[in-house]
Design a protein around this motif. Structure first.
Motif, PDB file in Angstrom:
ATOM      1  N   SER A 121       0.828  -1.207   0.000  1.00 14.76           N
ATOM      2  CA  SER A 121       0.000   0.000   0.000  1.00 14.76           C
ATOM      3  C   SER A 121       0.860   1.252   0.000  1.00 14.76           C
ATOM      4  N   ALA A 122       1.963   1.235   0.749  1.00 13.55           N
ATOM      5  CA  ALA A 122       2.854   2.393   0.777  1.00 13.55           C
ATOM      6  C   ALA A 122       3.453   2.660  -0.596  1.00 13.55           C
ATOM      7  N   LEU A 123       3.933   1.613  -1.249  1.00 14.16           N
ATOM      8  CA  LEU A 123       4.520   1.784  -2.578  1.00 14.16           C
ATOM      9  C   LEU A 123       3.477   2.243  -3.593  1.00 14.16           C
ATOM     10  N   GLY A 124       2.321   1.558  -3.591  1.00 13.44           N
ATOM     11  CA  GLY A 124       1.286   1.920  -4.552  1.00 13.44           C
ATOM     12  C   GLY A 124       0.707   3.300  -4.304  1.00 13.44           C
ATOM     13  N   GLY A 125       0.435   3.622  -3.047  1.00 17.44           N
ATOM     14  CA  GLY A 125      -0.120   4.936  -2.743  1.00 17.44           C
ATOM     15  C   GLY A 125       0.832   6.058  -3.055  1.00 17.44           C
ATOM     16  N   TYR A 126       2.117   5.872  -2.747  1.00 20.26           N
ATOM     17  CA  TYR A 126       3.113   6.910  -3.058  1.00 20.26           C
ATOM     18  C   TYR A 126       3.255   7.104  -4.566  1.00 20.26           C
ATOM     19  N   SER A 138      -7.229   5.871 -14.095  1.00 24.75           N
ATOM     20  CA  SER A 138      -7.962   4.630 -14.371  1.00 24.75           C
ATOM     21  C   SER A 138      -7.591   3.550 -13.358  1.00 24.75           C
ATOM     22  N   ILE A 139      -6.290   3.458 -13.057  1.00 23.35           N
ATOM     23  CA  ILE A 139      -5.852   2.482 -12.047  1.00 23.35           C
ATOM     24  C   ILE A 139      -6.474   2.809 -10.690  1.00 23.35           C
ATOM     25  N   LEU A 175      -2.167 -16.126   3.021  1.00 22.48           N
ATOM     26  CA  LEU A 175      -1.378 -14.900   3.028  1.00 22.48           C
ATOM     27  C   LEU A 175      -1.383 -14.181   1.674  1.00 22.48           C
ATOM     28  N   LEU A 176      -1.270 -14.930   0.585  1.00 22.72           N
ATOM     29  CA  LEU A 176      -1.118 -14.287  -0.728  1.00 22.72           C
ATOM     30  C   LEU A 176      -2.299 -13.390  -1.107  1.00 22.72           C
ATOM     31  N   PRO A 177      -3.557 -13.827  -0.923  1.00 24.78           N
ATOM     32  CA  PRO A 177      -4.661 -12.918  -1.291  1.00 24.78           C
ATOM     33  C   PRO A 177      -4.755 -11.665  -0.428  1.00 24.78           C
ATOM     34  N   LEU A 178      -4.042 -11.651   0.716  1.00 24.47           N
ATOM     35  CA  LEU A 178      -4.138 -10.508   1.628  1.00 24.47           C
ATOM     36  C   LEU A 178      -3.111  -9.428   1.336  1.00 24.47           C
ATOM     37  N   ILE A 179      -2.164  -9.695   0.431  1.00 26.83           N
ATOM     38  CA  ILE A 179      -1.073  -8.747   0.218  1.00 26.83           C
ATOM     39  C   ILE A 179      -1.592  -7.448  -0.381  1.00 26.83           C
ATOM     40  N   LEU A 180      -2.478  -7.554  -1.369  1.00 26.26           N
ATOM     41  CA  LEU A 180      -3.016  -6.353  -2.010  1.00 26.26           C
ATOM     42  C   LEU A 180      -4.335  -5.972  -1.357  1.00 26.26           C
ATOM     43  N   SER A 181      -4.348  -4.806  -0.739  1.00 31.59           N
ATOM     44  CA  SER A 181      -5.564  -4.274  -0.120  1.00 31.59           C
ATOM     45  C   SER A 181      -5.958  -2.994  -0.841  1.00 31.59           C
ATOM     46  N   PRO A 182      -7.024  -3.010  -1.655  1.00 31.33           N
ATOM     47  CA  PRO A 182      -7.424  -1.777  -2.346  1.00 31.33           C
ATOM     48  C   PRO A 182      -7.689  -0.625  -1.387  1.00 31.33           C
ATOM     49  N   TYR A 183      -8.295  -0.921  -0.249  1.00 24.11           N
ATOM     50  CA  TYR A 183      -8.560   0.140   0.721  1.00 24.11           C
ATOM     51  C   TYR A 183      -7.264   0.692   1.297  1.00 24.11           C
ATOM     52  N   GLY A 184      -6.268  -0.170   1.513  1.00 25.57           N
ATOM     53  CA  GLY A 184      -4.985   0.301   2.010  1.00 25.57           C
ATOM     54  C   GLY A 184      -4.277   1.193   1.007  1.00 25.57           C
ATOM     55  N   VAL A 185      -4.300   0.819  -0.273  1.00 23.35           N
ATOM     56  CA  VAL A 185      -3.685   1.656  -1.303  1.00 23.35           C
ATOM     57  C   VAL A 185      -4.407   2.994  -1.397  1.00 23.35           C
ATOM     58  N   TYR A 186      -5.724   2.962  -1.279  1.00 18.48           N
ATOM     59  CA  TYR A 186      -6.502   4.203  -1.317  1.00 18.48           C
ATOM     60  C   TYR A 186      -6.106   5.130  -0.167  1.00 18.48           C
ATOM     61  N   GLY A 226      -0.017   7.531   8.487  1.00 24.25           N
ATOM     62  CA  GLY A 226      -1.042   6.916   7.654  1.00 24.25           C
ATOM     63  C   GLY A 226      -0.832   5.431   7.487  1.00 24.25           C
ATOM     64  N   LEU A 227       0.422   4.986   7.413  1.00 20.00           N
ATOM     65  CA  LEU A 227       0.696   3.563   7.268  1.00 20.00           C
ATOM     66  C   LEU A 227       0.376   2.793   8.544  1.00 20.00           C
ATOM     67  N   VAL A 228       0.524   3.441   9.694  1.00 22.38           N
ATOM     68  CA  VAL A 228       0.100   2.806  10.945  1.00 22.38           C
ATOM     69  C   VAL A 228      -1.402   2.535  10.909  1.00 22.38           C
TER      70      VAL A 228
END
Length: 311
Positions: A121-126, A138-139, A175-186, A226-228
């Motif tokens: 989420s930190a990488l994607g959000g930044y 679009s992403i 674990l694998l399906p939990l790595i990407l959290s759309p809400y976390g990236v948002y 925010g990451l906390v």
């Protein structure tokens, strides 16, 4: 003649002083003692009802965990019992302590899953907040659609994909399906936009710093509050997750606490003595979440407030 003129002037000044409003008041308003503040009865009553609605089940779990099997269904609901220590001993002895294995599994899933999800989420959000590239919006819109997507819709496709990779019934399948959290990236994108000034990033580039160095040394410390928040939300979501482990796992030694208590509850229909173990286990399962929230609450709330003021 001059004395009469002076008397008239002094009289006019005294009258103007009497008619002038007091300092700090609004002209034309009646002066008097301050009125007592009215209590908003309807909002207060609504908040009290909401608090009662949320706390009543917790109070029931706390009290029910103190009752023995004979007391659970034969005594008044909110009357404490005498079997709490016995329930703890029985829960620890059940199947050689499999309950604590479930707790350890939940800690693994929630801790590792929340850390990985927060990093992504930190990488994607930044990236979405800082860089300008074609298709960025679009992403972001696709991520917003993922926030609105119910997890039950994604669980079966995720199971089919992991089954093709022969990863089902493993720790990785949870674990694998939990790595990407759309809400976390948002959340990370929104916070990075507010907390990481573009001028600071440009200054780092002018000083010769690479993009990775700018992210780790400049942007990441600014994004920590925010990451906390992302970590806390994701940890609670994974800890309480039931559907994904229910679909992915068949070995009960890999179950998280939610799925383990569910199996105990199902067996309780044939063995009523297990109901006390379920209630006691549910109480113990809440304690790590309360402890985590108390640990990060002060840092979480104060840093979010300071970040909002800085922005």
């Amino acid at each position: 003649m001059s004395s009469l003129v002076l008397d008239d002037k002094n009289r006019g000044r005294r009258e103007s002083r009497k008619s002038a409003p007091a300092a700090g008041t609004t002209p034309g308003t009646a002066q008097g003692p301050p009125r007592p503040r009215r209590v908003a009865l309807v909002p207060t009553a609504a908040l009290l009802l909401g608090a009662l609605y949320c706390l009543l089940p917790v109070a029931w779990v706390v009290i029910a965990s103190t009752k023995s099997g004979s007391e659970l269904f034969s005594t008044f609901t909110f009357l404490p019992g005498t079997g709490f220590t016995e329930n703890l001993a029985d829960l620890s002895a059940y199947r050689d302590g499999v309950y604590w294995q479930w707790m350890a599994n939940s800690a693994l899933y929630a801790g590792v899953g929340a850390l990985l999800s927060t990093a992504v989420s930190a990488l994607g959000g930044y990236a979405l907040a800082t860089y300008r590239f074609r298709g960025r919006e679009s992403i972001f819109n696709i991520l917003l659609a993922g926030v609105l997507m119910p997890p039950v819709i994604l669980a079966v496709p995720q199971y089919l994909l992991l089954a093709e990779a022969d990863l089902t019934d493993s720790y990785a399948s949870v674990l694998l399906p939990l790595i990407l959290s759309p809400y976390g990236v948002y959340l990370a994108r929104i916070y990075a936009t507010a907390a990481v000034p573009g001028d600071v990033v440009e200054a780092g580039r002018m000083d010769g710093a690479g993009e990775w160095r700018i992210f780790t040394r400049i942007a990441l410390p600014m994004m920590v509050p925010g990451l906390v928040t992302v970590f806390l939300f994701q940890f609670v979501a994974v800890w309480n997750n039931f559907l994904l482990p229910y679909i992915m796992l068949s070995d009960d030694e890999k179950f998280p606490i939610t799925l383990g208590l569910f199996t105990l509850l199902e067996q309780g229909s044939n063995t009523p003595a297990l109901y006390t173990l379920v209630v006691t286990g549910a109480l113990l399962a809440v304690i790590p979440l309360i402890a985590l929230f108390l640990v990060v609450q002060r840092f979480w709330s104060l840093d979010l407030l300071s970040g909002a003021v800085k922005s």
